[in-house]
Design a protein around this motif. Structure first.
Motif, PDB file in Angstrom:
ATOM      1  N   GLN A 166      -4.554  16.238 -23.168  1.00  0.00           N
ATOM      2  CA  GLN A 166      -4.049  14.984 -23.722  1.00  0.00           C
ATOM      3  C   GLN A 166      -3.946  15.115 -25.240  1.00  0.00           C
ATOM      4  O   GLN A 166      -4.092  16.193 -25.787  1.00  0.00           O
ATOM      5  CB  GLN A 166      -4.949  13.838 -23.276  1.00  0.00           C
ATOM      6  CG  GLN A 166      -4.964  13.722 -21.746  1.00  0.00           C
ATOM      7  CD  GLN A 166      -5.872  12.626 -21.240  1.00  0.00           C
ATOM      8  OE1 GLN A 166      -6.019  11.573 -21.840  1.00  0.00           O
ATOM      9  NE2 GLN A 166      -6.497  12.878 -20.104  1.00  0.00           N
ATOM     10  N   THR A 184      -0.940  19.473 -17.579  1.00  0.00           N
ATOM     11  CA  THR A 184      -2.263  18.876 -17.386  1.00  0.00           C
ATOM     12  C   THR A 184      -3.014  19.623 -16.295  1.00  0.00           C
ATOM     13  O   THR A 184      -2.425  20.342 -15.487  1.00  0.00           O
ATOM     14  CB  THR A 184      -2.160  17.379 -17.000  1.00  0.00           C
ATOM     15  OG1 THR A 184      -2.915  17.115 -15.834  1.00  0.00           O
ATOM     16  CG2 THR A 184      -0.749  16.945 -16.757  1.00  0.00           C
ATOM     17  N   GLU A 185      -4.309  19.401 -16.261  1.00  0.00           N
ATOM     18  CA  GLU A 185      -5.147  20.079 -15.265  1.00  0.00           C
ATOM     19  C   GLU A 185      -4.880  19.567 -13.857  1.00  0.00           C
ATOM     20  O   GLU A 185      -5.388  20.112 -12.885  1.00  0.00           O
ATOM     21  CB  GLU A 185      -6.637  19.930 -15.619  1.00  0.00           C
ATOM     22  CG  GLU A 185      -7.144  18.514 -15.690  1.00  0.00           C
ATOM     23  CD  GLU A 185      -6.813  17.849 -17.023  1.00  0.00           C
ATOM     24  OE1 GLU A 185      -6.043  18.399 -17.821  1.00  0.00           O
ATOM     25  OE2 GLU A 185      -7.325  16.737 -17.232  1.00  0.00           O
ATOM     26  N   LEU A 186      -4.088  18.490 -13.724  1.00  0.00           N
ATOM     27  CA  LEU A 186      -3.755  17.969 -12.401  1.00  0.00           C
ATOM     28  C   LEU A 186      -2.781  18.900 -11.673  1.00  0.00           C
ATOM     29  O   LEU A 186      -2.560  18.765 -10.480  1.00  0.00           O
ATOM     30  CB  LEU A 186      -3.124  16.570 -12.507  1.00  0.00           C
ATOM     31  CG  LEU A 186      -4.010  15.472 -13.092  1.00  0.00           C
ATOM     32  CD1 LEU A 186      -3.237  14.176 -13.230  1.00  0.00           C
ATOM     33  CD2 LEU A 186      -5.250  15.250 -12.239  1.00  0.00           C
ATOM     34  N   SER A 191      -1.451  12.650 -19.882  1.00  0.00           N
ATOM     35  CA  SER A 191      -2.313  13.162 -18.816  1.00  0.00           C
ATOM     36  C   SER A 191      -1.564  13.261 -17.491  1.00  0.00           C
ATOM     37  O   SER A 191      -2.155  13.494 -16.454  1.00  0.00           O
ATOM     38  CB  SER A 191      -3.521  12.246 -18.657  1.00  0.00           C
ATOM     39  OG  SER A 191      -3.090  10.931 -18.405  1.00  0.00           O
ATOM     40  N   ASN A 242      -9.306  20.242 -19.680  1.00  0.00           N
ATOM     41  CA  ASN A 242      -9.622  18.863 -19.310  1.00  0.00           C
ATOM     42  C   ASN A 242     -10.632  18.282 -20.312  1.00  0.00           C
ATOM     43  O   ASN A 242     -11.828  18.566 -20.253  1.00  0.00           O
ATOM     44  CB  ASN A 242     -10.201  18.869 -17.884  1.00  0.00           C
ATOM     45  CG  ASN A 242     -10.533  17.490 -17.379  1.00  0.00           C
ATOM     46  OD1 ASN A 242     -10.735  16.557 -18.144  1.00  0.00           O
ATOM     47  ND2 ASN A 242     -10.611  17.354 -16.075  1.00  0.00           N
ATOM     48  N   PRO A 248       6.901  12.521 -13.230  1.00  0.00           N
ATOM     49  CA  PRO A 248       7.151  12.067 -11.848  1.00  0.00           C
ATOM     50  C   PRO A 248       5.956  11.335 -11.239  1.00  0.00           C
ATOM     51  O   PRO A 248       6.101  10.706 -10.204  1.00  0.00           O
ATOM     52  CB  PRO A 248       7.452  13.365 -11.091  1.00  0.00           C
ATOM     53  CG  PRO A 248       7.177  14.470 -12.019  1.00  0.00           C
ATOM     54  CD  PRO A 248       7.007  13.963 -13.399  1.00  0.00           C
ATOM     55  N   MET A 249       4.814  11.415 -11.870  1.00  0.00           N
ATOM     56  CA  MET A 249       3.675  10.614 -11.386  1.00  0.00           C
ATOM     57  C   MET A 249       3.878   9.134 -11.754  1.00  0.00           C
ATOM     58  O   MET A 249       3.294   8.249 -11.151  1.00  0.00           O
ATOM     59  CB  MET A 249       2.365  11.099 -12.013  1.00  0.00           C
ATOM     60  CG  MET A 249       1.917  12.442 -11.487  1.00  0.00           C
ATOM     61  SD  MET A 249       0.385  12.956 -12.273  1.00  0.00           S
ATOM     62  CE  MET A 249       0.199  14.602 -11.584  1.00  0.00           C
ATOM     63  N   ILE A 275     -11.716  15.316 -20.689  1.00  0.00           N
ATOM     64  CA  ILE A 275     -12.653  14.303 -20.180  1.00  0.00           C
ATOM     65  C   ILE A 275     -13.885  15.021 -19.619  1.00  0.00           C
ATOM     66  O   ILE A 275     -15.022  14.712 -19.991  1.00  0.00           O
ATOM     67  CB  ILE A 275     -11.988  13.425 -19.092  1.00  0.00           C
ATOM     68  CG1 ILE A 275     -10.695  12.783 -19.617  1.00  0.00           C
ATOM     69  CG2 ILE A 275     -12.950  12.374 -18.575  1.00  0.00           C
ATOM     70  CD1 ILE A 275     -10.863  11.726 -20.669  1.00  0.00           C
ATOM     71  N   GLU A 276     -13.637  16.031 -18.784  1.00  0.00           N
ATOM     72  CA  GLU A 276     -14.757  16.832 -18.273  1.00  0.00           C
ATOM     73  C   GLU A 276     -15.466  17.587 -19.398  1.00  0.00           C
ATOM     74  O   GLU A 276     -16.656  17.839 -19.331  1.00  0.00           O
ATOM     75  CB  GLU A 276     -14.232  17.864 -17.259  1.00  0.00           C
ATOM     76  CG  GLU A 276     -14.193  17.352 -15.850  1.00  0.00           C
ATOM     77  CD  GLU A 276     -13.931  18.474 -14.852  1.00  0.00           C
ATOM     78  OE1 GLU A 276     -13.709  18.128 -13.707  1.00  0.00           O
ATOM     79  OE2 GLU A 276     -13.927  19.676 -15.216  1.00  0.00           O
TER      80      GLU A 276
END
Lengths: 215, 348
Positions: B317, B259-261, B238, B282, B205-206, B284-285
């Motif tokens: 991811q 996802t961490e979002l 992601s 996450n 939905p994003m 990336i972090e």
């Protein structure tokens, strides 16, 4: 005709639903009252800004941001052509690029929105490496580069851009955006960017601030 | 005390929404195998034997509960004729789109798997891994959903326009992509894959409105997953999935990637007893985590979503970046063994 401000909701709903017929119907009303330029500033720009903010909040989807940006850009081009005028701001040289890869959606959204807001900027395309980017920026005397990335390795390459600009003694501001920067709040600082933006509105505000500093 | 389980039993137990001996850990490490074998990424992917060896080393080193046969996300794009760009220390990336004009969709040819060297290599890796791990470790294969592959095939912006404005060509492309996706998933299962991850970021939905998802990505997933001859876990890259979880459950998927979002605890509540969840480190972090950050993140995931099984800890991811240190990966594994051991008595 209704006051321009009161058209915002209807215009927003129409572009989010991709109802081009309704968009044209609204625009015909505006034409009749010869308020085209005010329509750009009082309706199109604020509606596009609101859609960007709604995406940040999770209330609209990325595809709607993209399609509404395209419709607004087309409409503004149509208006400006018809009136033989321009609404471009007096600006310093700005370029936008998708660094390193071919995922261009983010760049296209920001490019369309910034043009709608009245910024004139050069589109350097996609799949550009650091050396090519810096050489082009030097040739075009660019003062602000907007860099869009999707993948982490591309984000990390912003560091190389910063180093190459420094080596050439070029005073260029770097504004970055894209998924890796959203997943790590500190990443833009670590790669040597001057700022990051998560929406076109944020990018526009940062550019306006820098224009004051760089003028 | 619970007896030590094999990785496969551990995963099957959690899929049945029961508590195994500990929470399973899937670190999606692909190009990282090149680091293990001390070779360039291009050389690593040149032989199926290298990738199999890399995966076995990774499993042993980090106590991974799976072996992972994804080479790189762009591999299916390569199969359709796209060029893949290889660079040091990064996952091979898709080059320029192969569909420059929408009309080219009509003449696009679905790749024959046996005639497509990059896919044949993946199948060979799958066979080797299956032979080595037998019934002890799940072999995880990957497909890109028919609905999301066009991001690479034609570029994201052109694809969104197609989706909204060219219904006929969109349907033709989906028909071809569905045929490929089903064949590719089943070929991997025949070669020994235990389960398939179905990567479908466009359905989030994003990315598209929920209603459009119901008319497109949802129906495509329902049709496609029904024809895959093994368990499927749906992953949104992601992007998030919170508001479509109930629909995703109707696609016969056995798991959903988070996802961490989004809050993993909230998603767990929606999925509890119905489908398993995976996530949501996450990555990336993770590149700049120290041990304390790794531990804090893992304990939070375990506390929010660990109770009652139904959780596999993974990165969010498809691939952990080259820049994540081996020390942090080892620590993640250690923390899961320590704090992810059932029963989770340490949680209030």
């Amino acid at each position: 005709m209704k006051r321009l401000g009161s058209l915002r909701d209807e215009f927003e709903t129409s572009i989010l639903e991709l109802n081009r017929l309704n968009v044209m119907r609204i625009f015909e009303q505006v034409q009749e009252s010869k308020e085209e330029i005010n329509f750009v500033n009082d309706v199109i720009v604020p509606v596009l800004e609101k859609i960007g903010q709604d995406w940040e909040k999770g209330d609209v989807a990325l595809s709607q941001v993209y399609m509404s940006g395209r419709i607004c850009e087309e409409l503004i081009e149509h208006i400006l052509k018809k009136l033989s005028t321009s609404h471009t701001k007096d600006t310093i040289p700005i370029a936008i690029v998708t660094l390193n890869d071919f995922h261009t959606l983010g760049k296209t959204i920001i490019y369309s929105a910034l043009r709608t807001y009245g910024f004139d900027l050069l589109d350097y395309g996609s799949g550009i490496d650091e050396d090519t980017l810096v050489n082009k920026a030097e040739k075009d005397k660019i003062r602000i580069i907007l860099i869009s990335v999707l993948m982490l390795p591309s984000a990390l390459k912003v560091k190389n851009v910063r180093e190459r600009l420094k080596m050439k003694g070029l005073d260029v501001k770097l504004l970055v955006g894209g998924a890796p920067f959203r997943f790590d709040d500190n990443l833009w600082k670590n790669v040597g960017a001057d700022a990051m933006a998560t929406s076109a509105k944020e990018a526009a505000d940062i550019i306006l601030k820098w224009m004051g500093e760089l003028a | 005390m619970t007896k030590m389980m094999t990785s496969l039993t551990r995963v099957l137990t959690t899929l049945q929404h029961k508590e195994p001996d500990k929470i399973p850990l899937f670190l999606f490490l692909s190009m990282y195998g090149a680091k293990e074998l001390g070779m360039s990424i291009k050389e690593y992917y040149s032989k199926p034997e290298y990738v199999a060896k890399g995966q076995l080393n990774i499993r042993e080193k980090y106590h991974n509960d799976c072996v992972y046969t994804l080479y790189y996300i762009a591999i299916e794009f390569e199969a359709w004729g796209g060029k893949v760009v290889f660079r040091d220390k990064e996952a091979p990336n898709a080059g320029e789109p192969i569909i420059k004009r929408c009309q080219q969709i009509e003449t696009l040819t679905v790749p024959e798997i046996k005639d497509t060297p990059c896919l044949v290599k993946v199948l060979k890796t799958t066979e080797i891994l299956k032979e080595k791990v037998g019934h002890e470790v799940p072999v995880i294969g990957v497909v890109i959903s028919p609905f999301s592959l066009p991001i690479m095939q034609m570029g994201f912006d052109k694809y969104i326009q197609l989706l909204y404005e060219e219904d006929n060509l969109f349907k033709i492309l989906m028909k071809k992509n569905e045929a490929h996706c089903i064949k590719w998933a089943n070929a991997q299962i025949e070669a020994g894959a235990t389960a398939i991850i179905y990567i479908d970021p466009v359905s989030s939905p994003m990315i598209i409105p929920k209603q459009l998802y119901k008319e497109t990505g949802f129906e495509i997933a329902q049709r496609t997953i029904a024809k895959i001859n093994g368990p499927v876990i749906t992953h949104f890259g992601s992007s998030g999935c919170m508001s479509i979880v109930e629909d995703v459950m109707k696609t016969k998927t056995v798991g959903i990637g988070t996802t961490e979002l989004e809050d993993i605890g909230s998603i767990k509540r929606k999925c509890k007893g119905k489908i398993c969840i995976t996530g949501n480190l996450n990555e990336i972090e993770m590149c700049r985590w120290d041990k304390a950050a790794a531990e804090k993140n893992l304990k939070e995931i375990i506390a929010k979503a660990g109770h009652g099984g139904g959780l596999i800890i993974t990165n969010s991811q498809a691939e952990i970046p080259w820049q994540v240190s081996e020390e942090i990966l080892s620590h993640i594994s250690e923390v899961v063994r320590k704090w992810g051991k059932y029963p989770l008595d340490w949680i209030d």
